[in-house]
Scaffold this motif. Structure first.
Motif, PDB file in Angstrom:
ATOM      1  N   MET A 288       0.826  -1.206   0.000  1.00  0.00           N
ATOM      2  CA  MET A 288       0.000   0.000   0.000  1.00  0.00           C
ATOM      3  C   MET A 288       0.857   1.251   0.000  1.00  0.00           C
ATOM      4  N   SER A 289       1.908   1.290   0.881  1.00  0.00           N
ATOM      5  CA  SER A 289       2.777   2.455   0.955  1.00  0.00           C
ATOM      6  C   SER A 289       3.589   2.628  -0.320  1.00  0.00           C
ATOM      7  N   SER A 290       3.864   1.498  -1.025  1.00  0.00           N
ATOM      8  CA  SER A 290       4.618   1.604  -2.270  1.00  0.00           C
ATOM      9  C   SER A 290       3.803   2.338  -3.332  1.00  0.00           C
ATOM     10  N   ASP A 291       2.494   2.101  -3.369  1.00  0.00           N
ATOM     11  CA  ASP A 291       1.642   2.832  -4.308  1.00  0.00           C
ATOM     12  C   ASP A 291       1.646   4.316  -3.979  1.00  0.00           C
ATOM     13  N   PHE A 292       1.559   4.618  -2.697  1.00  0.00           N
ATOM     14  CA  PHE A 292       1.567   6.023  -2.285  1.00  0.00           C
ATOM     15  C   PHE A 292       2.872   6.692  -2.696  1.00  0.00           C
ATOM     16  N   GLU A 293       3.981   5.999  -2.484  1.00  0.00           N
ATOM     17  CA  GLU A 293       5.279   6.585  -2.836  1.00  0.00           C
ATOM     18  C   GLU A 293       5.410   6.761  -4.341  1.00  0.00           C
ATOM     19  N   GLY A 294       4.820   5.854  -5.129  1.00  0.00           N
ATOM     20  CA  GLY A 294       4.849   6.012  -6.575  1.00  0.00           C
ATOM     21  C   GLY A 294       4.079   7.263  -7.002  1.00  0.00           C
ATOM     22  N   TYR A 295       2.873   7.435  -6.439  1.00  0.00           N
ATOM     23  CA  TYR A 295       2.105   8.654  -6.729  1.00  0.00           C
ATOM     24  C   TYR A 295       2.861   9.890  -6.253  1.00  0.00           C
ATOM     25  N   GLU A 296       3.554   9.739  -5.131  1.00  0.00           N
ATOM     26  CA  GLU A 296       4.297  10.848  -4.557  1.00  0.00           C
ATOM     27  C   GLU A 296       5.408  11.311  -5.494  1.00  0.00           C
ATOM     28  N   GLN A 297       6.122  10.366  -6.074  1.00  0.00           N
ATOM     29  CA  GLN A 297       7.198  10.699  -7.013  1.00  0.00           C
ATOM     30  C   GLN A 297       6.632  11.375  -8.265  1.00  0.00           C
ATOM     31  N   ASP A 298       5.534  10.835  -8.780  1.00  0.00           N
ATOM     32  CA  ASP A 298       4.916  11.447  -9.964  1.00  0.00           C
ATOM     33  C   ASP A 298       4.459  12.885  -9.653  1.00  0.00           C
ATOM     34  N   PHE A 299       3.922  13.065  -8.457  1.00  0.00           N
ATOM     35  CA  PHE A 299       3.452  14.394  -8.072  1.00  0.00           C
ATOM     36  C   PHE A 299       4.633  15.363  -7.988  1.00  0.00           C
ATOM     37  N   ALA A 300       5.756  14.917  -7.435  1.00  0.00           N
ATOM     38  CA  ALA A 300       6.924  15.777  -7.301  1.00  0.00           C
ATOM     39  C   ALA A 300       7.455  16.202  -8.674  1.00  0.00           C
ATOM     40  N   VAL A 301       7.540  15.245  -9.593  1.00  0.00           N
ATOM     41  CA  VAL A 301       8.029  15.558 -10.942  1.00  0.00           C
ATOM     42  C   VAL A 301       7.075  16.526 -11.638  1.00  0.00           C
ATOM     43  N   LEU A 302       5.785  16.249 -11.527  1.00  0.00           N
ATOM     44  CA  LEU A 302       4.787  17.066 -12.217  1.00  0.00           C
ATOM     45  C   LEU A 302       4.756  18.498 -11.669  1.00  0.00           C
ATOM     46  N   THR A 303       4.797  18.647 -10.348  1.00  0.00           N
ATOM     47  CA  THR A 303       4.765  19.991  -9.766  1.00  0.00           C
ATOM     48  C   THR A 303       6.030  20.779 -10.108  1.00  0.00           C
ATOM     49  N   ALA A 304       7.138  20.089 -10.231  1.00  0.00           N
ATOM     50  CA  ALA A 304       8.373  20.775 -10.614  1.00  0.00           C
ATOM     51  C   ALA A 304       8.244  21.317 -12.035  1.00  0.00           C
ATOM     52  N   GLU A 305       7.655  20.538 -12.936  1.00  0.00           N
ATOM     53  CA  GLU A 305       7.450  21.010 -14.308  1.00  0.00           C
ATOM     54  C   GLU A 305       6.483  22.196 -14.333  1.00  0.00           C
ATOM     55  N   ILE A 306       5.432  22.088 -13.548  1.00  0.00           N
ATOM     56  CA  ILE A 306       4.449  23.179 -13.522  1.00  0.00           C
ATOM     57  C   ILE A 306       5.091  24.454 -13.017  1.00  0.00           C
TER      58      ILE A 306
END
Length: 210
Positions: A1-19
């Motif tokens: 469960m935490s691995s899914d959260f961390e995967g979303y977390e990484q995607d969110f970090a990359v996406l917000t940096a681009e934004i």
């Protein structure tokens, strides 16, 4: 469960940096590229919101004893998302102002010219409003005069009708009186055509003595 959260977390970090990078670039881009960049940022912001929703669902599935740390991280990410939306909103406002200025052909004196133009239009509107108010007042007064005239005519008509009715009644009474007097004279043996007979009500007729 935490691995899914961390995967979303990484995607969110990359996406917000681009934004963040794109929002900072918007003011320096040419008009055509700015429009495309704004549309791109809007799309990425929607993707970031979807990632936050997925992360929030994952946190709800985590056992309560381990949920506190992830909840704190979620609050931080939501605050970051709110800041991105605020920065993008400011960037869009600046972009809209630039587009408006280009469409209106703003220059160094544009603000003063627009102010003078607005003042002139305001004065024209005020003058037009005053003329409309004066015209409306005249129309109201004219309507009042017309109503008074109609009322006066109605009263006069009623007076004339009452006078006609009185005349008809008087004529009817005179005719009735004439018929009564004629009948009385005939009962007394006096002909209405007697030379000494008169239609006057004060006439007293006597029979000839034998």
């Amino acid at each position: 469960m935490s691995s899914d959260f961390e995967g979303y977390e990484q995607d969110f970090a990359v996406l917000t940096a681009e934004i963040t990078s794109k929002i900072a670039r918007v003011p320096r881009l040419p008009p055509d590229e700015k429009k495309q960049m704004v549309a791109n940022v809007e799309k990425q912001l929607e993707e970031a919101k979807e990632l936050l929703e997925q992360m929030d669902l994952e946190v709800r599935e985590i056992p309560p004893q381990s949920r506190g740390m992830y909840s704190n991280r979620m609050r931080s990410y939501k605050q970051e998302m709110g800041k991105l939306e605020t920065d993008f909103k400011r960037s869009r406002i600046a972009y809209s102002d630039e587009v408006r200025n280009e469409l209106l052909g703003d220059d160094g004196n544009s603000s003063e010219n627009q102010r003078a133009h607005l003042l002139d239009n305001t004065e024209r509107l005020e003058r037009s409003s005053r003329r409309l108010e004066a015209g409306y007042q005249i129309a109201v007064e004219t309507e009042q005069i017309g109503q008074e005239m109609l009322e006066n005519l109605s009263h006069d008509r009623e007076k004339i009708q009452r006078a006609r009715e009185r005349l008809r009644e008087t004529d009817a009474n005179l005719g009735k009186s004439s018929r009564i007097l004629t009948g009385m004279l005939r009962r007394d043996g006096v002909s209405p055509c007697w030379p000494g007979w008169s239609r006057s009500l004060n006439l007293v007729s006597h029979r000839a003595q034998p």
